[in-house]
Design an enzyme around this catalytic site. Sequence first.
Site, PDB file in Angstrom:
ATOM      1  N   TYR A 103     -22.031 -30.357   4.747  1.00  0.00           N
ATOM      2  CA  TYR A 103     -21.151 -29.237   4.214  1.00  0.00           C
ATOM      3  C   TYR A 103     -20.589 -29.874   3.019  1.00  0.00           C
ATOM      4  CZ  TYR A 103     -17.611 -25.978   3.083  1.00  0.00           C
ATOM      5  OH  TYR A 103     -16.716 -25.302   2.530  1.00  0.00           O
TER       6      TYR A 103
ATOM      7  N   GLU B  61     -19.217 -23.398  -2.487  1.00  0.00           N
ATOM      8  CA  GLU B  61     -19.653 -23.961  -1.196  1.00  0.00           C
ATOM      9  C   GLU B  61     -20.995 -24.133  -1.064  1.00  0.00           C
ATOM     10  OE1 GLU B  61     -18.584 -21.103   1.847  1.00  0.00           O
ATOM     11  OE2 GLU B  61     -17.295 -22.410   2.825  1.00  0.00           O
TER      12      GLU B  61
END
Lengths: 386, 295
Positions: A109, A197
């Site tokens: 991530y 993101e």
Amino acid sequence: MKIHEYQAKQILREFKVPVPEGYVAFTPEEAVDAAKKLPTDLAVVKAQIHAGGRGKGGGVKLARSLDEVKQLAEQMIGMRLVTHQTGPEGKEVKKILVEQGIDIERELYLGVVLDRSKSQLVMMASTEGGVEIETVAAEHPEKILKEWIDPAMGLQPFQARKLAFGLGLSGKQVSNAVKFMMALYKAFISKDCSLAEINPLVVTKQGDVLALDAKINFDDSALFRHPELLELRVDEEDPLEVEASEYNLNYIKLEGNVGCMVNGAGLAMATMDIIKLAGGEPANFLDVGGGANVDTVRNGFKIILKDPSVRAILINIFGGIVRCDRVAKGVIEAVHSIDVKVPIVIRLEGTNAKEAAQLLQESELEFAVASTLEDAAQKVMQVLKN
Amino acid sequence: MSILLTEKTRILVQGITGSEGSFHAQQMIQYNTAAPVVAGVTPGKGGQKVMDNVPVFNTVEQAVKETGANASVIFVPPAFATDAILEAADAGLALVVCITEGIPALDMVKVYNAIKNTKTQLIGPNCPGVISPGIGKMGIMPAFIHKPGKVGVISRSGTLTYEAVSQLTARNIGQSTCIGIGGDPVIGTRFIDALEFFKNDDNTEAVVMIGEIGGTAEEEAAAWIKENFDKPVVSFIAGQTAPPGRRMGHAGAIISGGQGTAAEKMKVLAAAGIHVCKSPAEIGATVEKALQGEE
């Protein structure tokens, strides 16, 4: 402002952030053409909607042949995709992204966001790719690595290296990840993003680092210097909200039946709250701005009345610099010029509030005039019962 | 007594010749008995006098030198507002109030970090300003609803603050200073900064803190209050019915990633011993009770 994954990836490409090769398609035929251009036989077909959790909802599928691509595209385009972020009604899939398949070794991530407590941007990385970062933050906060960025200096390579090594990367993976992070930061700053993101960020078996998914939001306040971004504004916004923005009104449609018209965002939220506390449900958030005038009030009515679930309207204006008697005249004029069929509760407080109340009482129109916030909420409940 | 805006404040208005700036400068001149408007700044319009006898200067530095101004209110469009803040800080002004709404967040990140170690206290942006009733105001709030007294008010909102203040005044509860800290995600003065000023002000006996959804400033303030603040605090959080992921008017009023909900803020505030009002109609009555509880 939100954009779709394929648009986010296009912006990342501009800034040399590695992303898989892929093409957007609006029809099954376009999807097949897109798949033909890919360097791999394996294709990934991804529904383009504004919500996370697409994979679990059936919005991301693998295709091993062109026939399969066509079949999946036929299924997906036009379907209503339901995920935990769309609500039970789901969102209509109008286009899909057809991408090359990737040999994934690890899923990580990476995100950039404004840390409001520190008034600095923070780059966050985690080994828990594919999981929502909020879940990781709640269950394993120690698995989130953070680097705060000095706005005068920008992200430094040593910070990116700290994150890369912290993720357990090695060799060529590290330099690829550092390049990725530096490029992502540059894209974020250059386009005035409010969120970027990459989840998952993948490391391939060949050691490449790429954005398998990408979510980018932009700062609405900075759009004035990015006219090119306005073209990306998507078709998923509520038509009433789009119309309201054309009138410079801040309107958000909600599920209830009490239409609200308020000046100021804080008071508008507080007005919704008090309706709910009295047992009602607000139909919308509507801030007509600090100084409410005839035009804004009239446009406010137009927008509220286009929502068929509205059964009553509460107008709550705190007249400071703007005088209440003027607002009252505006309301009367607006109600005359548009046919308002639902009962109106109105509360004007501040400068010349008494004169305003008198004007409203004396008009031949039927207003329920309220004195305090509490009174206003009670009167709304009364008119709803009648 | 009051904080930030006191009898020693000498105000300059950046953007005084614009429509907003000139209107509100006029209002300030009328209201401010002890904190006069001494100068205006509009680049290129230096040398004029406006509103009878307020001199206009090309630069803040010049205005400070000539008039002794020590505070500024900024009415400048978003694209130029950060430059105006930096100019005011560079001139060494102690207090800078930025009214402007719509400044890009990344611009404010730069400004915040550039001035955080200077002596300039920035209020806002995207705020109604500061008023010390009976002394003066720097901002756009309607002065007449206020009344001099001993309750401090800190708020992220504009008209909701007026609502709270008028509930206080209707109960004959006056205010020491009311600060609109602004509805943006990056602001110069946060709840904790403002509370610290009120802590050191003997004349403030209680504080009203009006928060809203988005961010964690209220939660941080709650933790700080528990450790450091003995005066009663009454709070209301707007946006109990706001949906997640939507920006509710203010750039900073957004619930994202499950963070910043009104319910969470209210829970944390109550746990810190703060009087939390469920309804915005209860703010005045709750302050009255809190003050009586202290006596």
